[in-house]
Write a protein that holds these residues in place. Structure first.
Motif, PDB file in Angstrom:
ATOM      1  N   ASP A  20      21.962  21.471  -4.212  1.00  7.77           N
ATOM      2  CA  ASP A  20      21.877  21.398  -2.763  1.00  7.77           C
ATOM      3  C   ASP A  20      20.479  21.866  -2.397  1.00  7.77           C
ATOM      4  OD1 ASP A  20      24.089  21.860  -0.189  1.00  7.77           O
ATOM      5  OD2 ASP A  20      22.026  22.533   0.010  1.00  7.77           O
ATOM      6  N   LEU A  21      19.917  21.290  -1.345  1.00  9.39           N
ATOM      7  CA  LEU A  21      18.541  21.657  -1.010  1.00  9.39           C
ATOM      8  C   LEU A  21      18.402  23.136  -0.680  1.00  9.39           C
ATOM      9  CD1 LEU A  21      17.547  18.559   1.142  1.00  9.39           C
ATOM     10  CD2 LEU A  21      16.852  19.077  -1.174  1.00  9.39           C
ATOM     11  N   ILE A  22      19.400  23.683   0.018  1.00  8.92           N
ATOM     12  CA  ILE A  22      19.295  25.098   0.397  1.00  8.92           C
ATOM     13  C   ILE A  22      19.379  25.973  -0.844  1.00  8.92           C
ATOM     14  CG2 ILE A  22      20.219  26.900   1.868  1.00  8.92           C
ATOM     15  CD1 ILE A  22      21.538  24.784   3.539  1.00  8.92           C
ATOM     16  N   ALA A  23      20.312  25.621  -1.748  1.00  7.83           N
ATOM     17  CA  ALA A  23      20.460  26.401  -2.968  1.00  7.83           C
ATOM     18  C   ALA A  23      19.172  26.343  -3.773  1.00  7.83           C
ATOM     19  CB  ALA A  23      21.621  25.864  -3.792  1.00  7.83           C
ATOM     20  N   LEU A  24      18.571  25.173  -3.810  1.00  9.42           N
ATOM     21  CA  LEU A  24      17.302  24.999  -4.514  1.00  9.42           C
ATOM     22  C   LEU A  24      16.264  25.947  -3.946  1.00  9.42           C
ATOM     23  CD1 LEU A  24      15.611  21.499  -4.775  1.00  9.42           C
ATOM     24  CD2 LEU A  24      14.328  23.489  -4.205  1.00  9.42           C
ATOM     25  N   MET A  53      12.800  16.824   6.499  1.00  9.92           N
ATOM     26  CA  MET A  53      12.745  15.392   6.787  1.00  9.92           C
ATOM     27  C   MET A  53      13.914  14.671   6.140  1.00  9.92           C
ATOM     28  SD  MET A  53       8.852  14.353   6.675  1.00  9.92           S
ATOM     29  CE  MET A  53       7.849  14.735   8.075  1.00  9.92           C
ATOM     30  N   ILE A  54      14.223  15.072   4.905  1.00  9.28           N
ATOM     31  CA  ILE A  54      15.326  14.409   4.231  1.00  9.28           C
ATOM     32  C   ILE A  54      16.640  14.732   4.933  1.00  9.28           C
ATOM     33  CG2 ILE A  54      16.640  14.439   2.086  1.00  9.28           C
ATOM     34  CD1 ILE A  54      13.702  14.824   0.864  1.00  9.28           C
ATOM     35  N   TYR A  55      16.765  15.971   5.372  1.00 13.62           N
ATOM     36  CA  TYR A  55      17.970  16.336   6.111  1.00 13.62           C
ATOM     37  C   TYR A  55      18.050  15.543   7.411  1.00 13.62           C
ATOM     38  CZ  TYR A  55      21.409  19.050   8.638  1.00 13.62           C
ATOM     39  OH  TYR A  55      22.504  19.425   9.338  1.00 13.62           O
ATOM     40  N   GLY A  56      16.899  15.388   8.040  1.00 13.25           N
ATOM     41  CA  GLY A  56      16.873  14.627   9.287  1.00 13.25           C
ATOM     42  C   GLY A  56      17.341  13.198   9.094  1.00 13.25           C
ATOM     43  N   PHE A  57      17.082  12.654   7.921  1.00 16.57           N
ATOM     44  CA  PHE A  57      17.537  11.288   7.645  1.00 16.57           C
ATOM     45  C   PHE A  57      19.023  11.275   7.314  1.00 16.57           C
ATOM     46  CE2 PHE A  57      18.532   8.206   4.314  1.00 16.57           C
ATOM     47  CZ  PHE A  57      18.341   7.026   5.019  1.00 16.57           C
ATOM     48  N   ALA A  58      19.420  12.173   6.411  1.00 13.25           N
ATOM     49  CA  ALA A  58      20.744  12.037   5.826  1.00 13.25           C
ATOM     50  C   ALA A  58      21.794  12.928   6.479  1.00 13.25           C
ATOM     51  CB  ALA A  58      20.678  12.348   4.335  1.00 13.25           C
ATOM     52  N   GLY A  99      12.794  21.819 -15.045  1.00 12.18           N
ATOM     53  CA  GLY A  99      14.209  21.468 -15.007  1.00 12.18           C
ATOM     54  C   GLY A  99      14.615  21.078 -13.599  1.00 12.18           C
ATOM     55  N   LEU A 100      14.142  21.865 -12.640  1.00 14.21           N
ATOM     56  CA  LEU A 100      14.443  21.581 -11.244  1.00 14.21           C
ATOM     57  C   LEU A 100      13.854  20.235 -10.835  1.00 14.21           C
ATOM     58  CD1 LEU A 100      15.573  22.827  -8.620  1.00 14.21           C
ATOM     59  CD2 LEU A 100      13.291  23.621  -8.153  1.00 14.21           C
ATOM     60  N   PHE A 101      12.625  20.018 -11.270  1.00 10.43           N
ATOM     61  CA  PHE A 101      11.930  18.767 -10.990  1.00 10.43           C
ATOM     62  C   PHE A 101      12.788  17.582 -11.452  1.00 10.43           C
ATOM     63  CE2 PHE A 101       7.100  18.291 -10.404  1.00 10.43           C
ATOM     64  CZ  PHE A 101       7.279  17.219  -9.561  1.00 10.43           C
ATOM     65  N   ILE A 102      13.246  17.694 -12.708  1.00 14.32           N
ATOM     66  CA  ILE A 102      14.073  16.610 -13.249  1.00 14.32           C
ATOM     67  C   ILE A 102      15.334  16.454 -12.424  1.00 14.32           C
ATOM     68  CG2 ILE A 102      15.395  15.835 -15.244  1.00 14.32           C
ATOM     69  CD1 ILE A 102      13.488  17.472 -16.977  1.00 14.32           C
ATOM     70  N   ARG A 103      15.979  17.607 -12.137  1.00 17.13           N
ATOM     71  CA  ARG A 103      17.267  17.514 -11.457  1.00 17.13           C
ATOM     72  C   ARG A 103      17.106  16.874 -10.081  1.00 17.13           C
ATOM     73  NH1 ARG A 103      22.140  19.231 -12.709  1.00 17.13           N
ATOM     74  NH2 ARG A 103      21.730  21.248 -13.618  1.00 17.13           N
ATOM     75  N   VAL A 104      16.050  17.256  -9.371  1.00 13.99           N
ATOM     76  CA  VAL A 104      15.873  16.723  -8.025  1.00 13.99           C
ATOM     77  C   VAL A 104      15.495  15.240  -8.080  1.00 13.99           C
ATOM     78  CG1 VAL A 104      14.479  16.856  -5.942  1.00 13.99           C
ATOM     79  CG2 VAL A 104      15.216  18.931  -7.054  1.00 13.99           C
ATOM     80  N   MET A 105      14.552  14.921  -8.957  1.00 16.10           N
ATOM     81  CA  MET A 105      14.051  13.549  -8.953  1.00 16.10           C
ATOM     82  C   MET A 105      15.078  12.572  -9.515  1.00 16.10           C
ATOM     83  SD  MET A 105      11.362  13.340  -7.469  1.00 16.10           S
ATOM     84  CE  MET A 105      11.023  14.692  -6.411  1.00 16.10           C
ATOM     85  N   VAL A 106      15.749  12.984 -10.599  1.00 17.12           N
ATOM     86  CA  VAL A 106      16.699  12.069 -11.222  1.00 17.12           C
ATOM     87  C   VAL A 106      18.032  12.079 -10.477  1.00 17.12           C
ATOM     88  CG1 VAL A 106      17.988  11.617 -13.327  1.00 17.12           C
ATOM     89  CG2 VAL A 106      15.581  12.261 -13.452  1.00 17.12           C
ATOM     90  N   GLY A 107      18.389  13.244  -9.905  1.00 15.34           N
ATOM     91  CA  GLY A 107      19.678  13.338  -9.217  1.00 15.34           C
ATOM     92  C   GLY A 107      19.682  12.586  -7.900  1.00 15.34           C
ATOM     93  N   PRO A 108      19.383  13.287  -6.781  1.00 16.29           N
ATOM     94  CA  PRO A 108      19.519  12.624  -5.477  1.00 16.29           C
ATOM     95  C   PRO A 108      18.552  11.459  -5.288  1.00 16.29           C
ATOM     96  CG  PRO A 108      18.573  14.808  -5.233  1.00 16.29           C
ATOM     97  CD  PRO A 108      19.059  14.705  -6.631  1.00 16.29           C
ATOM     98  N   ASP A 148      24.746  15.529  -4.153  1.00 18.72           N
ATOM     99  CA  ASP A 148      25.692  14.454  -4.447  1.00 18.72           C
ATOM    100  C   ASP A 148      25.753  13.452  -3.298  1.00 18.72           C
ATOM    101  OD1 ASP A 148      26.125  15.756  -6.762  1.00 18.72           O
ATOM    102  OD2 ASP A 148      27.975  16.746  -6.106  1.00 18.72           O
ATOM    103  N   THR A 149      25.848  14.001  -2.065  1.00 26.05           N
ATOM    104  CA  THR A 149      25.915  13.104  -0.916  1.00 26.05           C
ATOM    105  C   THR A 149      24.617  12.326  -0.771  1.00 26.05           C
ATOM    106  OG1 THR A 149      27.012  15.010   0.036  1.00 26.05           O
ATOM    107  CG2 THR A 149      26.855  13.070   1.403  1.00 26.05           C
ATOM    108  N   LEU A 150      23.501  13.022  -0.987  1.00 21.17           N
ATOM    109  CA  LEU A 150      22.208  12.344  -0.893  1.00 21.17           C
ATOM    110  C   LEU A 150      22.149  11.187  -1.889  1.00 21.17           C
ATOM    111  CD1 LEU A 150      19.653  15.276  -0.545  1.00 21.17           C
ATOM    112  CD2 LEU A 150      20.020  13.433   1.075  1.00 21.17           C
ATOM    113  N   ALA A 151      22.598  11.462  -3.127  1.00 16.17           N
ATOM    114  CA  ALA A 151      22.558  10.422  -4.151  1.00 16.17           C
ATOM    115  C   ALA A 151      23.377   9.218  -3.701  1.00 16.17           C
ATOM    116  CB  ALA A 151      23.083  10.968  -5.475  1.00 16.17           C
ATOM    117  N   ASN A 152      24.550   9.486  -3.110  1.00 15.37           N
ATOM    118  CA  ASN A 152      25.373   8.367  -2.645  1.00 15.37           C
ATOM    119  C   ASN A 152      24.666   7.571  -1.562  1.00 15.37           C
ATOM    120  OD1 ASN A 152      27.459   8.815  -4.332  1.00 15.37           O
ATOM    121  ND2 ASN A 152      28.530  10.216  -2.933  1.00 15.37           N
TER     122      ASN A 152
END
Lengths: 203, 493, 344
Positions: free
Chosen positions: B128-132, B180-185, B257-266, B191-195
């Motif tokens: 989650d962005l906040i958790a990140l 900005m991403i929150y403003g869009f989504a 690791g975070l980089f990978i998770r963010v870029m590959v995940g959502p 998970d929701t972002l990825a969807n």
């Protein structure tokens, strides 16, 4: 409704004006005072939105504690604004250019802003008419759904505290400190001796 | 209305363990006698970090989410967390003598490292962005403090301050992008972002792309990739050496690791949007790491540029993972990156252990010239440092070579030929300054001798890392399978 | 026109009347609190106190007020004029504004807001600004030192006050002041279950109002008169009034939180003849008497002792209290909030 409307424009106008004054006031203490005014009026805006708990917490935390410390520091430091502004003109063209670019970009983004479909489904806490007070509603969210963030924020504050102590606390071996335990546990018989002195003979 | 129930805590067990342990360590430090509380707390912290590893390893397969989707545990997290825990523990072990020599023995040091590790683990597990953001801040704040831990030294204070100011700026960029991403989504959940982005089929508005760029900038700062690398040399040089050792390894791996998770995940579906940025960052980092290090005289500064370069190589893997639509290729990219990071950890720990042994008359020295004639005064140390340098330079058959081989192979498979070619060229240039150190040790006239005594812990670290680097080519299986299962967790939907 | 009158004009007038009904008695109370202070302390010193102006000196506060009113307002030449004049106004108006949420009786309150206790806490935490601004704007080192001391002191004690308020909230299950009093009607006055907290709260209010034995900001012997050393005439009078109004406010707050507000001690015949507001005032007077009594009894704290007491004694105790009270309420399942929700 008219009164609410007027109140909104009053709070909003004062907040914005105070915000402008924060960065344009010549005296840093005045800046802090305007900052406080801005906080205060934002609290008013919160009240108008029905978020009374947030309004009060804003005043207690930001005005009552954070800004006091700001004020403390600003008052103690001898900040010479003339000195601070010395380089101002020198950097002005560059700063203005960056500002201009940012504004243009913001314009582009804002102009083409799209919101995903069905965004309302994604909200974590759907806004529903709740019968509870907003303190209760907030507590219910904060300690259940957001408990992880709450605790994580707590850990961050702990680190901030440790950091402040580590970086500034100095042991002063020559400082003499009061030991209250010792003082209280002292007994008269340890230090006083009562002697019967018969008159004329001396001790 | 019933009193609400708590979310399941078991997936976050290692984090909870570390959080509680760090507070207990703090109390241990406060209440134990003042002469040796640093030593006590250091050992206890190492123990805590090591005990946390089996906790982390409880996850064998699959993916568990808790705290309303904010926290995720999978084999990917396990792999990265294990690396982070090991490197944090060795950093504490290595710091023991250094702190004593510099007269900055204070028990908060290991505790802050444990807290930083906690932050790293939280960001690795962020879903989650906040958790990140919270994990990142916990990590960064602890690191700012230990960067200026030697507070009476102007350089250390400068390092901390510089790191803090620039780090705060990077956090600001990151938050701006997130908003900005929150403003869009309308959501911060990965998970929701990825969807949402999956449904968008790669077509999103400018706002989201700008948001992703801002987030990339913030994350690139944390891994010190060019053009957000300016802080690295100064901070590495100014911070106490064990802190530099930690900086070079644990936060980098965690941020990667975070980089990978963010870029590959959502944002996995939007690879077409961010792949080119990663390619640019990667190329720029490799080139800067190779060329800027040539003139350095201070070995810590040299290691700073070296780590910038290494991050460039590792990012090749992420660039490969940006090839949207081909899951096998993406997995290959991530896997090569994870292997690279694992090897990077061993090389760097070993090298910094050597740097921490550079003492003359009981005082630390850090010039490259001070190594002159080490082959005569301390042949063992000279040999092991040469091994690490050869490995960093990518000389076969050492581990560093294999790491580079994997990422270049992945790049070629993804038809990113330019990236692979530039990578090879950069490592040829880089080899020059690594091998220069070996030349100084073996062929330059000795100045004053360095001190000889090596403590048992340091010996153990040197031997273990050295053995791993030399013999990796014969038995690479554990790291490979680890990386493979870690990658599988990311791409198994 | 008639509608306009009833919807817009009349409510405003009604609110103004309510405000007057609170403020006028309050100011009279402040005036006679100063009188009471002098008389009580005189009695404790075996003196007679004011006894010349009027019968038993009863007109003394009026005479003092007139004197201050007719004096010249001196603004030091180096002072920051606007801030200098604003500081006493802020102090005084904050002391009055807080009264909006204090329930004097059942339903007898200007604004019955849901977060009343937070409002009170917020207003009392703003009091520090009057002090800081006065000290800074005076451009005098005594005033500045006094202001710094005072600000540090008020901020420090506010924290433990906040935690104690939380314990009361846990027990009462509401942030509304009337609900807090009504919760005491159903059980007992909170001074009984929360006795240690009540004591700490009272001591903290002494520090919060800069009263003895925590009157370091004013410490005549060291700082002349602390932050208002440069003030004269009405500007001084506003500080003075504000300070005493704050004392009354704190007494009122303690009464509501721990002494059952307007409730009689026992809900039986002779006691419940007296109306609620009278009980409220009686309780406040008792607490105010303790304020004066403390002044006549205790020597002033040294600064480090003051800070030690706030940070090393009260803060840990009140933190622990929050945990203990919360734990007890949860363990015995007596949370009023959960019970109310269950019965809904």
């Amino acid at each position: 409704m008219i009164i609410q409307g007027l109140a909104f424009y009053m709070f909003a106008a004062i907040t914005v004006a105070a915000g402008v004054m924060v960065i344009s006031a010549r005296n840093p203490v005045h800046s802090v005072l305007f900052l406080i005014l801005a906080f205060f009026n934002s609290a008013g805006l919160f009240v108008l939105m029905g978020a009374e708990f947030l309004a009060m917490i804003l005043v207690v935390v930001y005005v009552g504690a954070v800004a006091v410390l700001f004020m403390f520091v600003v008052m103690m430091l001898d900040i010479s604004l003339a000195e601070m502004r010395a380089g101002f003109l020198q950097y002005l063209p560059l700063g203005a250019m960056i500002g201009f670019v940012l504004v243009m970009e913001l314009g582009i983004i804002g102009g083409s802003w799209v919101i995903a479909d069905n965004v309302d489904k994604n909200f974590v806490a759907p806004i529903v008419a709740m019968k509870t007070t907003n303190t209760e509603a907030l507590g219910n969210m904060l300690y259940t759904h957001y408990v992880y963030y709450f605790q994580a924020a707590g850990m961050i504050l702990l680190v901030a505290m440790i950091g402040a102590i580590v970086l500034t606390h100095r042991k002063r071996p020559d400082a003499r400190k009061q030991n209250i335990g010792d003082q209280v546990s002292r007994h008269p018989s340890d230090t006083l001796e009562i002697k019967k002195v018969s008159s004329g003979s001396g001790v | 209305m019933p009193l609400a129930t708590l979310p399941t805590l078991t997936p976050a067990l290692p984090e909870i363990f570390l959080a509680i342990a760090s507070m207990l360590l703090l109390m241990l430090g406060v209440f134990s006698s003042e002469e040796n509380n640093t030593r006590t707390v250091s050992y206890a912290s190492v123990l805590v970090l090591i005990v946390a590893i089996p906790f982390v390893g409880l996850v064998t397969e699959g993916r568990t989410v808790t705290f309303g989707g904010a926290f995720v545990t999978d084999t990917f997290a396990v792999y990265i967390k294990a690396l982070v825990l090991v490197s944090a523990a060795t950093a504490i072990i290595m710091s023991k003598d250094y702190l004593k020599i510099q007269g900055i023995e204070r028990f908060e040091f290991p505790v802050l490292i444990v807290l930083a590790t906690l932050g790293m683990m939280m960001m690795i597990s962020a879903n989650d962005l906040i958790a990140l953001y919270l994990g990142l801040e916990l990590q960064s704040l602890s690191l700012y403090v230990i960067a200026s831990f030697q507070r009476d030294s102007a350089r250390s204070a400068e390092a901390g301050l510089k790191y803090f100011v620039l780090g705060a700026l990077a956090s600001g960029l990151l938050l701006y992008g997130m908003s900005m991403i929150y403003g869009f989504a309308g959501t911060t959940s990965f998970d929701t972002l990825a969807n949402i982005f999956h449904d968008a089929h790669g077509h999103v508005s400018v706002g989201v792309i700008v948001g992703i760029v801002f987030m990339l900038a913030g994350l690139a700062f944390k891994v010190s990739a060019v053009p957000f690398h300016m802080w690295t040399p100064d901070v590495y040089e100014g911070a106490p050496t064990p802190v530099t050792a930690l900086f070079a390894v644990a936060p980098k791996i965690a941020a990667m690791g975070l980089f990978i998770r963010v870029m590959v995940g959502p944002f996995g579906e939007l690879g077409a949007q961010w792949q080119q940025i990663i390619i640019f960052i990667s190329v720029a980092s490799m080139l800067l790491g190779a060329f800027a290090a040539i003139n350095q005289t201070n070995i810590k500064r040299l290691m700073a540029y070296s780590s910038i370069g290494h991050m460039g190589y590792a990012l090749i893997g992420l660039a490969v993972a940006g090839t949207a639509g081909d899951a096998a290729l993406q997995a290959l990219g991530v896997q090569s990156m994870l292997i690279y990071l694992g090897i990077y950890m061993f090389m760097n720990i070993g090298t910094f252990a050597c740097i921490l042994l550079m003492k003359r008359d009981g005082r630390m020295v850090e010039g490259i010239d001070d190594l002159a004639g080490l082959s005569k005064s301390n042949p063992g140390l000279a040999m092991i440092l040469s091994i690490f340098m050869f490995s960093m330079a990518g000389i076969p058959p050492l581990a560093g070579f294999l790491g580079k081989l994997y990422v270049f192979q992945a790049a070629i498979q993804a038809e990113l030929y330019a990236l692979a070619v530039i990578g090879v060229l950069a490592s040829v240039v880089g080899a020059y300054y690594y091998i220069r150190i070996i030349k100084v040790m073996y062929f330059d006239d000795p100045v004053d001798e360095l001190d000889r005594g090596i403590s048992l812990e340091m010996k153990a670290i040197l031997v273990v890392t050295g053995v791993v680097i030399v013999f990796f080519v014969f038995y690479p299986v554990p790291l490979l399978t680890g990386a493979e299962s870690a990658t599988a967790a990311l791409f198994h939907k | 026109m008639v509608e306009f009158w009833w919807t817009y004009i009349w409510p405003v007038i009604w609110i103004l009347l309510q405000i007057l009904a609170i403020v006028v008695p309050l100011l009279v109370g402040v005036a006679y609190l100063t009188y009471a202070e002098r008389k009580v302390i005189a009695a404790m010193h075996l003196r007679r106190g004011p006894n010349v102006v009027g019968v038993y000196g009863l007109l003394q506060p009026i005479a003092d007020g007139m004197k201050l009113f007719f004096k010249e307002t001196v603004i030091p030449s180096g002072a920051n004029r606007i801030v200098f004049v604003m500081a006493p106004m802020i102090t005084f108006s904050l002391a009055l504004v807080a009264w909006a949420v204090i329930p004097l009786g059942d339903g007898l309150v200007v604004a019955d807001i849901n977060v009343g206790i937070l409002y009170l806490f917020a207003i009392s935490s703003l009091g520090v600004y009057g002090v800081l601004m006065a000290g800074w704007a005076s451009n005098s080192k005594y005033a500045f030192l006094g202001a710094l001391r005072s600000a540090a002191q008020m901020v420090s004690y506010e924290i433990s006050m906040g935690f104690i308020i939380i314990t009361v909230l846990i027990v009462a299950g509401s942030l509304n002041l009337s609900d807090i009093v009504n919760a005491q009607k159903e059980s007992v006055w909170f001074i009984i279950p929360l006795f240690p907290m009540a004591v700490i709260f009272f001591i903290s209010t002494l520090a919060e109002t800069n009263r003895h034995p925590f009157d370091l900001p004013e410490a005549e012997a060291e700082l002349v008169a602390g932050y208002f050393v440069e003030y004269s005439s009405m500007t001084f009078a506003l500080f003075f009034l504000g300070e005493y109004a704050n004392m009354i406010l704190m007494a009122g707050m303690t009464t509501i939180l721990f002494f059952g507000g307007w409730l009689p001690p026992f809900d039986i015949a002779p006691f419940n003849w007296l109306p609620g507001p009278i009980w409220f005032i009686i309780k406040m007077c008792m607490l105010l008497f303790i304020f004066l009594w403390v002044r006549a009894t205790f020597p002033r704290y040294r600064y480090d002792q003051l800070m030690r007491l706030g940070w090393k004694v009260f803060l840990p105790i009140s933190l622990a209290a929050v945990v203990i009270v919360g734990g007890v309420v949860l363990a015995f399942d007596i949370s009023p909030l959960a019970n109310a929700a269950a019965s809904k």
